[in-house]
Design a protein around this motif. Structure first.
Motif, PDB file in Angstrom:
ATOM      1  N   GLN A   1       0.847  -1.195   0.000  1.00  0.00           N
ATOM      2  CA  GLN A   1       0.000   0.000   0.000  1.00  0.00           C
ATOM      3  C   GLN A   1       0.882   1.246   0.000  1.00  0.00           C
ATOM      4  OE1 GLN A   1      -1.856   1.243   3.746  1.00  0.00           O
ATOM      5  NE2 GLN A   1      -3.820   1.354   2.690  1.00  0.00           N
TER       6      GLN A   1
ATOM      7  N   PHE B   1      -7.029   8.388   6.718  1.00  0.00           N
ATOM      8  CA  PHE B   1      -6.121   7.234   6.847  1.00  0.00           C
ATOM      9  C   PHE B   1      -5.077   7.454   7.932  1.00  0.00           C
ATOM     10  CE2 PHE B   1      -3.433  10.023   4.393  1.00  0.00           C
ATOM     11  CZ  PHE B   1      -2.141   9.670   4.768  1.00  0.00           C
TER      12      PHE B   1
ATOM     13  N   GLN C   1      -8.748   2.953   4.950  1.00  0.00           N
ATOM     14  CA  GLN C   1      -7.472   2.555   4.319  1.00  0.00           C
ATOM     15  C   GLN C   1      -6.598   1.713   5.250  1.00  0.00           C
ATOM     16  OE1 GLN C   1      -6.780   3.080   1.023  1.00  0.00           O
ATOM     17  NE2 GLN C   1      -8.868   3.836   0.996  1.00  0.00           N
TER      18      GLN C   1
END
Ligand code: MIC
Ligand code: SF4
Length: 648
Positions: free
Chosen positions: A291, A359, A365
């Motif tokens: 990510q 996030f 997320q």
């Protein structure tokens, strides 16, 4: 002898005390900021002060942390904040308008002024030459009422910047480098004051990135001079009149000097799980990435997103990577949408998020199990991302963008070559303040909206001269306020202390809250035993307020971080420091503790002797408390203290 910049601003704002290192002073606060996660409680406390309107030059209430609105709680909080702002003359930056620090820098921050914010990254505005300090919400509420903010006169460290950054190295690498020298502990009550030739090579948003993450070293704040670059930035923000030239006097004193040659800095990363675990990126280059997120108050300026956009232009995000991008403000989002950068980002496969913190504080997320997540934010504490097993690395936008393409941690220097993204600050930013409700006039007829999640600030009783109770938890070094009072999915309970308190130390010791409440029911105190640098990180006063609600009366630690120690005092909890650090090892969880003669010790400035009735040993604790702070603790906290003074 002249004055350094920090002392110049402090001197101009001095209300009480002597401007000498280590002394407690009161300063006038010109501006305040709050965000929704700390703001609701700050305004509930402000309301309790019964003052008809704010007394600062400017106060802004931002909604930027908690905007996912899964359930009614967040939306109710936003509405509460909006109505409070209208009633008391506070500007209100609506949800989606941007992250408080980014928007404040763009639209409100002024060189030479003081700013107090209920968020630890308030020093971001130091990038524009403002003395900007993070504090608990109650301190901010008190400042809004026109009272002084009290702090210890800091030691000012001169950070001399020499040279110029090499290509692909940016402001994030500078502050990571500084973190590698200063670490995340041992810097309490210091200020980082930047100067030197290198300052001129950095734009205001780059300076703001550096000032922002100074918070991770634990310093009170960071500050840059206000120069021609600052003037150009303010002109481009249509705020020319807010500029004034500011720098330290030629002959002035500093506690010490740190020289940083910008041309020697290489791309860096902070490894899991502390911003202080800094290494050159080449040490970790090649590791597989799951990510990548570009955003947060550290790195989401127009500059950062345009550079990322140039790197991602015409490329495709690696199939194994999820790339998310959260522009720092509506101004940034609007400008990248008009200049084509947004299309490059979207076309590359980036997922565009709202202009909020999200996030960064574990709201959405959350990465996959055991993921490696590369983020441009400022904190990588274990579990903060929402996934306990994930490993978060903090990097520059350049490193993040390259890694999103390659699927592995990339050293941007391996991409050396012709297409170095050049960014030129615009002569004019898009100015559109329609999402900021100005509330120029106060309107006492406004009815404040209170949804069912809005509680009342908890009350504390005055401190007793003798306390008996148990060590309710023993924790290690570097416990952050995220450990004490987790955010993420619990964040929605920020306005409801009774409920939020159930989650104190949830990830470390899920039974803590129950245990403390049982002691409270038996009229016994709960004590926290902690290691070095207790209370690092966020300014959230809930990390003191909720333990207070659960009956915690004192924390025994090897050392404390500044904002958290101040919050403990504000909520009537004694922050005590081991006179001999090894005593920490002799005490255990559940030990029965008695503290006697507290008032006598405080009045005579003597160490407090504590009895461990289980181990049959005594140990000594010291404290760094001003006369005023002792009175606050005796009263059971700042609210009681302030009310007591009014009643006299
Ligand atoms: C953070 O980065 O941890 C926060 C969320 O912005 C906090 C404030 C809070 O807990 O609400 C901070 O840094 O002070
Ligand atoms: Fe928001 Fe993250 Fe900045 Fe805190 S550190 S203010 S959560 S973006």
């Amino acid at each position: 002898m002249g004055l350094n910049l920090t002392y110049k601003i402090l001197k101009n704002h001095l209300v009480s005390g002597k401007l000498a290192s280590g002394e407690e002073i009161g300063i006038k606060i010109d501006q305040t900021l709050t965000q929704d996660a700390t703001g609701t409680m700050a305004y509930l406390q402000f309301e309790a002060m019964a003052i008809p309107r704010i007394k600062t030059e400017l106060s802004v209430s931002y909604v930027d942390h908690n905007t996912l609105q899964v359930g009614f709680e967040n939306a109710d909080d936003h509405r509460y904040l909006q109505t409070v702002a209208a009633k008391y003359g506070i500007k209100f930056s609506r949800a989606g308008n941007g992250i408080c620090h980014q928007v404040h820098l763009e639209r409100f921050a002024k060189p030479g002024k003081t700013l107090l914010g209920s968020d630890s990254h308030t020093p971001t505005a130091g990038g524009i030459g403002m003395l900007a300090i993070g504090a608990g919400g109650l301190d901010v509420a008190v400042a809004m009422s026109g009272s002084a903010f009290y702090l210890t006169v800091p030691r000012v460290i001169r950070v001399e910047l020499e040279g110029k950054l090499r290509s692909w190295v940016s402001a994030k690498d500078v502050i990571l480098y500084i973190l590698s020298i200063l670490s995340t502990k041992g810097n309490v009550n210091n200020v980082l004051e930047y100067c030197g030739e290198g300052v001129r090579t950095l734009s205001v948003p780059e300076r703001a990135t550096i000032a922002n993450m100074g918070a991770e070293t634990g310093v009170t704040t960071s500050i840059f001079p206000s120069d021609e670059i600052t003037r150009q930035f303010l002109i481009a923000q249509d705020r020319k009149k807010d500029w004034q030239q500011l720098s330290a006097d030629a002959q002035c004193e500093y506690a010490k000097t740190l020289t940083v040659d910008l041309s020697k800095i290489v791309p860096m990363a902070s490894l899991p799980h502390s911003p202080g675990n800094v290494v050159p990126i080449k040490k970790v280059a090649g590791e597989k990435v799951d990510q990548v997120i570009i955003g947060s108050c550290t790195n989401s300026s127009l500059r950062d997103l345009m550079v990322a956009g140039k790197i991602l232009e015409g490329k495709t995000v690696h199939p194994d990577v999820s790339l998310a991008i959260a522009p720092g403000s509506r101004q940034v989002l609007s400008m990248i949408s008009k200049n084509g950068t947004l299309s490059s980002l979207i076309d590359s496969g980036a997922r565009i998020m709202e202009s909020v913190c999200g996030f960064c504080i574990g709201i959405g997320q959350a990465p996959k199990t055991n993921a490696i997540s590369l983020r441009t934010s400022n904190r990588n504490f274990e579990g903060r991302s929402g996934t306990k097993s994930a490993k978060v690395y903090l990097v520059s936008p350049e490193t993040a963008a390259f890694s999103a393409i390659t699927g592995r941690i990339a050293n941007p220097w391996d991409k050396e070559g012709k297409d170095i993204p050049r960014f030129k600050m615009p002569d004019k930013f898009d100015i559109d303040d329609r999402m900021i409700i100005q509330n120029q006039k106060v309107s006492s007829s406004v009815t404040i909206y209170r949804g069912p999640n809005i509680g009342t600030p908890p009350k504390n009783t005055p401190l007793l001269d003798k306390l008996t109770g148990n060590i309710a938890i023993k924790v290690a070094d570097k416990i952050t306020t995220d450990h004490i009072m987790p955010a993420g999915s619990y964040l929605k309970y920020r306005s409801n202390v009774e409920k939020y308190s159930e989650f104190v130390f949830k990830e470390i010791d899920p039974d803590f809250a129950c245990r403390a409440l049982k002691l409270k029911a038996k009229k016994k105190a709960a004590f926290i035993l902690a290691g070095e640098s207790y209370g690092q990180g966020s300014s959230r006063e809930h990390a003191a307020m909720c333990p207070m609600y659960l009956g915690v009366k004192a924390v025994f630690a090897k050392s404390f971080e500044r904002i958290h120690a101040a919050n403990l005092v504000n909520f009537g909890i004694l922050p005590l420091v081991f006179a001999r650090k090894h005593d920490y090892d002799r005490i255990e969880k559940y030990d029965v503790i008695t503290i006697s003669d507290i008032f006598k010790c405080l009045n005579k400035n003597r160490n407090i002797v504590i009895q461990d009735d289980t181990k049959k040993i005594e140990f000594e604790l010291s404290y760094v408390l001003s006369a005023r702070q002792k009175e606050i603790i005796k009263a059971g906290g700042l609210l009681n203290f302030t009310k007591g003074k009014k009643g006299r």
